[in-house]
Write an enzyme that holds these catalytic residues in place. Sequence first.
Site, PDB file in Angstrom:
ATOM      1  N   THR A  15       0.657  -1.269   0.044  1.00 42.21           N
ATOM      2  CA  THR A  15       0.038  -0.066   0.001  1.00 42.21           C
ATOM      3  C   THR A  15       0.942   1.286  -0.009  1.00 42.21           C
ATOM      4  O   THR A  15       0.674   2.085  -0.924  1.00 42.21           O
ATOM      5  CB  THR A  15      -0.796  -0.167   1.047  1.00 42.21           C
ATOM      6  OG1 THR A  15      -1.783  -1.115   1.086  1.00 42.21           O
ATOM      7  CG2 THR A  15      -1.767   1.367   1.241  1.00 42.21           C
ATOM      8  N   VAL A  16       1.754   1.492   1.065  1.00 43.26           N
ATOM      9  CA  VAL A  16       2.679   2.431   1.014  1.00 43.26           C
ATOM     10  C   VAL A  16       3.643   2.635  -0.217  1.00 43.26           C
ATOM     11  O   VAL A  16       3.917   3.671  -0.696  1.00 43.26           O
ATOM     12  CB  VAL A  16       3.347   2.473   2.400  1.00 43.26           C
ATOM     13  CG1 VAL A  16       4.272   3.649   2.435  1.00 43.26           C
ATOM     14  CG2 VAL A  16       2.481   2.536   3.475  1.00 43.26           C
ATOM     15  N   LYS A  96       8.348   1.525  12.042  1.00 41.35           N
ATOM     16  CA  LYS A  96       8.356   1.854  13.681  1.00 41.35           C
ATOM     17  C   LYS A  96       8.829   0.921  14.262  1.00 41.35           C
ATOM     18  O   LYS A  96       9.573   1.225  15.365  1.00 41.35           O
ATOM     19  CB  LYS A  96       6.608   2.303  13.883  1.00 41.35           C
ATOM     20  CG  LYS A  96       5.823   1.178  13.837  1.00 41.35           C
ATOM     21  CD  LYS A  96       4.847   1.670  12.796  1.00 41.35           C
ATOM     22  CE  LYS A  96       3.740   0.350  12.693  1.00 41.35           C
ATOM     23  NZ  LYS A  96       2.809   0.823  11.377  1.00 41.35           N
ATOM     24  N   GLY A 178     -12.178  -2.775   6.264  1.00 37.92           N
ATOM     25  CA  GLY A 178     -10.864  -2.673   6.008  1.00 37.92           C
ATOM     26  C   GLY A 178     -10.103  -1.636   7.067  1.00 37.92           C
ATOM     27  O   GLY A 178      -8.684  -1.490   6.769  1.00 37.92           O
ATOM     28  N   GLU A 181      -7.083  -5.178  10.597  1.00 35.47           N
ATOM     29  CA  GLU A 181      -6.335  -6.499  10.013  1.00 35.47           C
ATOM     30  C   GLU A 181      -7.073  -7.571  10.502  1.00 35.47           C
ATOM     31  O   GLU A 181      -7.739  -7.421  11.379  1.00 35.47           O
ATOM     32  CB  GLU A 181      -4.813  -6.596  10.336  1.00 35.47           C
ATOM     33  CG  GLU A 181      -4.124  -5.449  10.058  1.00 35.47           C
ATOM     34  CD  GLU A 181      -3.766  -5.287   8.469  1.00 35.47           C
ATOM     35  OE1 GLU A 181      -4.086  -6.354   7.799  1.00 35.47           O
ATOM     36  OE2 GLU A 181      -3.250  -4.377   8.041  1.00 35.47           O
ATOM     37  N   ASP A 192       1.539  -1.182  18.249  1.00 37.35           N
ATOM     38  CA  ASP A 192       1.837  -0.244  17.327  1.00 37.35           C
ATOM     39  C   ASP A 192       2.108   1.318  17.799  1.00 37.35           C
ATOM     40  O   ASP A 192       3.124   1.833  17.563  1.00 37.35           O
ATOM     41  CB  ASP A 192       0.554  -0.023  16.102  1.00 37.35           C
ATOM     42  CG  ASP A 192       0.818   0.880  15.245  1.00 37.35           C
ATOM     43  OD1 ASP A 192       1.692   0.636  14.126  1.00 37.35           O
ATOM     44  OD2 ASP A 192       0.190   2.061  15.379  1.00 37.35           O
ATOM     45  N   LYS A 196       5.536   3.681  18.281  1.00 32.75           N
ATOM     46  CA  LYS A 196       5.667   5.020  17.875  1.00 32.75           C
ATOM     47  C   LYS A 196       6.090   6.038  19.180  1.00 32.75           C
ATOM     48  O   LYS A 196       6.661   6.881  18.852  1.00 32.75           O
ATOM     49  CB  LYS A 196       4.163   5.550  17.180  1.00 32.75           C
ATOM     50  CG  LYS A 196       4.047   4.648  16.005  1.00 32.75           C
ATOM     51  CD  LYS A 196       2.461   4.830  15.485  1.00 32.75           C
ATOM     52  CE  LYS A 196       2.156   4.311  14.339  1.00 32.75           C
ATOM     53  NZ  LYS A 196       0.831   4.258  13.746  1.00 32.75           N
TER      54      LYS A 196
END
Length: 419
Positions: A15-16, A96, A178, A181, A192, A196
């Site tokens: 995606t990125v 990250k 979406g 996940e 996550d 960060k």
Amino acid sequence: MEKNILKIGIIGLGTVGSGVVKTLKNFENVEIKAAAVRNLNKKRDVEVQNLTDDPFKIVNDPEIDVVVEVAGGCNPALELITTAIKNKKHIVTANKELLAKFGAQIFDLANENNVSVLYEAAVAGGIPIIGPIKTTLRGNIFSKVAGILNGTTNYILTKMEEKNISYTECLKDAQALGYAEADPTGDVEGYDAMYKIATLANITFHKRIDVNQIYREGITKISADDIKFANELGYKIKLIGLAQKTENDELDIRVHPMLVPVSNMISGINNAMNAVLLEGFPVDKVMFTGPGAGEFPTASSVVGDILQIAGEFNHTDTVLPLHRCPHKEKAKQIDIKHTKNKYYISIKAPNSKGTIGIIGTACGNNNINLSSILQKGIKEDNTAQVIVITEVANEFDIQNAIKELNAQNIEINNLIRVM
């Protein structure tokens, strides 16, 4: 006059990575020389001339100036990035987890090899936060950085409030749309956000952070009742990454749900949006907000880093010195049990005389003053729902009070700290 073209290699075209390729079409001073992918036969909506399934060809290519790593994970990312640095290549990454776990090693190696590692996309997606802290806010001495750093959990908590539904039900909806996940553990259990806040604490306080010492708690225990009662009391529940200095100049770094007063700017950040709040002198308070993930928001940060390097490449011996990591001192991080907070405590207690007194006594025995105590109805099993809000108390004392209540057949539904 010959143009100064920066040649990059991309590791990862998900995606990125795809967003980066699409965005870079607007810039003539950057050339994508090659990209590494896991599956050469997968259909993609972007075209790159030189595709390989061997990422080491990217990091060892002598013609590539910058390696853009957007594949994620630590293996083989750590070896790939360290190899690229030893080959004198600049790094742009959105990873990250890698930075939180191995940032010290990577930054030291980059300094030894006089290359820059840029990672704006690794924290809060499209929000520019790393660059401002390192440049325009450089003159500040910060006391606190806090924020909503995960869009999935913020989306779930927002929809739980709007629809008055359970966490489990809302997670299923988020997965179907979406926003979450198939395996949401990294988001909903706070990993996550933990990665960060480790990175933000590192650059805000100029100390090396041990991610293993960060207290982490996710949102899986939050109920629709918790959200409803919090609203009645003037709060919103958010998953917050927090790093702040203590009176002894130690660092209190943690990730967990918090009751955020509606007067606080962060309380109004909803759905998949992220926000970062900085407190310091002389700026006082400043907040950055925007999309925390997604193809183009994250690509915006990645491409911004690439173009910063392109602007200085071949014009100076030291590219982007302000973005480098000069500090090596390890932070003194305190354990969660040594922190002080206000608390929201949801209690399930027998509907009998003296129950409120027992709760008050347990708190009094442990140096805890109560700000408010509310009874929220009787259940079919003849138990009462009691909500307690404390004044500032020691975490150690709170945990002892909970043990004392449990021993007297009083069940704690949830404990949430107050921001």
